[in-house]
Design an enzyme around this catalytic site. Structure first.
Site, PDB file in Angstrom:
ATOM      1  N   SER A  55      28.016  -1.709-110.839  1.00 59.87           N
ATOM      2  CA  SER A  55      28.625  -3.034-110.647  1.00 59.87           C
ATOM      3  C   SER A  55      29.971  -3.009-109.943  1.00 59.87           C
ATOM      4  CB  SER A  55      28.795  -3.732-111.998  1.00 59.87           C
ATOM      5  OG  SER A  55      27.603  -4.363-112.352  1.00 59.87           O
ATOM      6  N   LYS A  66      30.216  -4.731-106.679  1.00 60.99           N
ATOM      7  CA  LYS A  66      30.311  -6.196-106.577  1.00 60.99           C
ATOM      8  C   LYS A  66      31.675  -6.653-106.087  1.00 60.99           C
ATOM      9  CE  LYS A  66      26.874  -6.564-110.256  1.00 60.99           C
ATOM     10  NZ  LYS A  66      26.613  -6.853-111.690  1.00 60.99           N
ATOM     11  N   TYR A  79      20.516  -5.527-103.278  1.00 57.33           N
ATOM     12  CA  TYR A  79      21.369  -5.453-104.473  1.00 57.33           C
ATOM     13  C   TYR A  79      21.225  -4.093-105.162  1.00 57.33           C
ATOM     14  CZ  TYR A  79      22.857  -6.335-109.281  1.00 57.33           C
ATOM     15  OH  TYR A  79      23.443  -6.236-110.521  1.00 57.33           O
ATOM     16  N   TYR A 118      32.641  -7.200-117.971  1.00 58.32           N
ATOM     17  CA  TYR A 118      31.595  -7.810-118.791  1.00 58.32           C
ATOM     18  C   TYR A 118      32.227  -8.815-119.746  1.00 58.32           C
ATOM     19  CZ  TYR A 118      29.376  -3.807-116.647  1.00 58.32           C
ATOM     20  OH  TYR A 118      28.948  -2.895-115.739  1.00 58.32           O
ATOM     21  N   VAL A 164      27.969   0.206-115.046  1.00 62.62           N
ATOM     22  CA  VAL A 164      27.258   0.916-116.108  1.00 62.62           C
ATOM     23  C   VAL A 164      27.070   2.404-115.797  1.00 62.62           C
ATOM     24  CG1 VAL A 164      26.104  -1.107-117.087  1.00 62.62           C
ATOM     25  CG2 VAL A 164      24.977   0.202-115.272  1.00 62.62           C
TER      26      VAL A 164
HETATM   27  N1  GLU Z   1      22.540  -2.424-111.118  1.00 62.03           N
HETATM   28  C1  GLU Z   1      22.893  -2.798-112.452  1.00 62.03           C
HETATM   29  C2  GLU Z   1      22.085  -3.996-112.893  1.00 62.03           C
HETATM   30  O1  GLU Z   1      21.859  -4.866-112.133  1.00 62.03           O
HETATM   31  C3  GLU Z   1      24.352  -3.084-112.472  1.00 62.03           C
HETATM   32  C4  GLU Z   1      24.805  -3.258-113.836  1.00 62.03           C
HETATM   33  C5  GLU Z   1      26.259  -2.990-114.015  1.00 62.03           C
HETATM   34  O2  GLU Z   1      26.810  -1.966-113.591  1.00 62.03           O
HETATM   35  O3  GLU Z   1      26.855  -3.862-114.646  1.00 62.03           O
HETATM   36  O4  GLU Z   1      21.668  -4.092-114.019  1.00 62.03           O
END
Ligand code: GLU
Length: 298
Positions: A58, A61, A183, A234, A252
């Site tokens: 993530s 992002k 993604y 989060y 994650v």
């Molecule tokens: N590729 C992971 C998902 O979409 C990213 C999750 C993350 O790192 O928060 O679940």
């Protein structure tokens, strides 16, 4: 000081669990740890396993958001909000109540909209992202970990559901499988703490890249940092602000990119995650870092 932080977090290495909903991530030893700092001049310092590549997940992002904002007016904000969600990063319930407009660009739904927008702008969104990350980190070898990408694509039911759901409200412009593919690829990019600190440095430098050109304006950099602070960890962003006190984005894979505006970018990595999905040793290291330096923004 970075060496001292490595020693201080040593008892926490191995605490928490590596993410297991993406099988390829579950195999990583949760006890690993690295930290790197890139200053405004592009000098980079590190300790522990700071040159070991891991799955950024993530944290990607942050960069797709910056690339989208760099390429457009602010029309993205009609398709995605910028408030903390208080829900799990892959929640569907809030999305139904809010009619397909995700709360912020860092929960999965919001990041999928950002990726969709980047596809509309440049086509190969993950390729565009990789080119940016290679340039900023000075590491031409950055790549997508195809094993992680395949593992994630094979376990993408929730992200597919979220994207189809938003498409049903007219909030997705490109075919859902293409958005998902891009993604998954962006999340599966491998970078070290060194690479990440250098790549995130522009956010400490008010939007200015290492070569002196502007990626985003001072105002946009301020806003991306604000969204990192309020939404980047989060549904534990309040706890992260309380303990660390600077903008941060976790993934994650166990990485966290933290920004000290006007000073530096710091990247940490340790795959053992707490129940909210943030690296246990990583958050503790950043807590020590902002305490030792006095560089919390609070
Ligand atoms: N590729 C992971 C998902 O979409 C990213 C999750 C993350 O790192 O928060 O679940």
């Amino acid at each position: 000081m970075l060496e001292r932080i490595v020693e201080e977090v040593a008892p926490l290495r191995g605490a928490g669990v590596a993410a297991d909903y993406i099988p390829a991530l579950a195999r990583v030893d949760p006890g690993r740890f690295g930290i790197a700092l890139a200053d405004l001049d592009g000098q980079v310092h590190g300790a522990g396993e700071w040159e070991t590549a891991f799955s950024v997940q993530s944290i990607s992002k942050v960069f797709t958001l910056a690339l989208v904002l760099a390429g457009t007016d602010e029309s993205l904000w009609r398709r995605v909000g910028r408030e903390p969600s208080g829900n799990a990063f892959n929640s569907l319930t809030q999305l139904e109540r809010e009619r397909g407009i995700p709360r912020n660009p860092f929960i999965n739904a919001g990041a999928l909209i950002v990726t969709d927008e980047l596809i509309s702008q440049v086509g190969d969104a993950s390729g565009d992202l990789l080119a940016f990350l290679r340039a900023e980190s000075g590491n031409p070898d950055l790549r997508v970990d195809e094993e992680v990408a395949a593992s994630e694509a094979a376990h993408a039911d929730r992200n597919l559901a979220v994207t189809h759901f938003m498409a049903s409200y007219g909030n997705v412009r490109n075919p859902v499988p293409e958005v998902l593919d891009q993604y998954v690829r962006q999340c599966s990019i491998e970078m070290s703490c060194r690479d990440l600190a250098l790549a995130g440095r522009f956010l400490a430098a008010h939007g200015v890249r290492r070569d002196g050109t502007e990626l985003v304006t001072n105002r946009q950099a301020k806003r991306i940092n604000a969204i990192m602070l309020t939404c980047g960890t989060y549904d534990a962003a309040g706890e992260f602000a309380y303990r660390v006190g600077v903008p941060g984005k976790s993934g994650v894979g166990g990485g966290i990119l933290a920004i000290v505006p006007g000073r530096c970018a710091v990247a940490v990595w340790s795959p053992g995650l707490d129940v909210r999905g943030n690296s246990v040793a990583g958050v503790a290291a950043l807590d020590h870092f902002t305490t030792l330096t006095g560089w919390s923004i609070f």
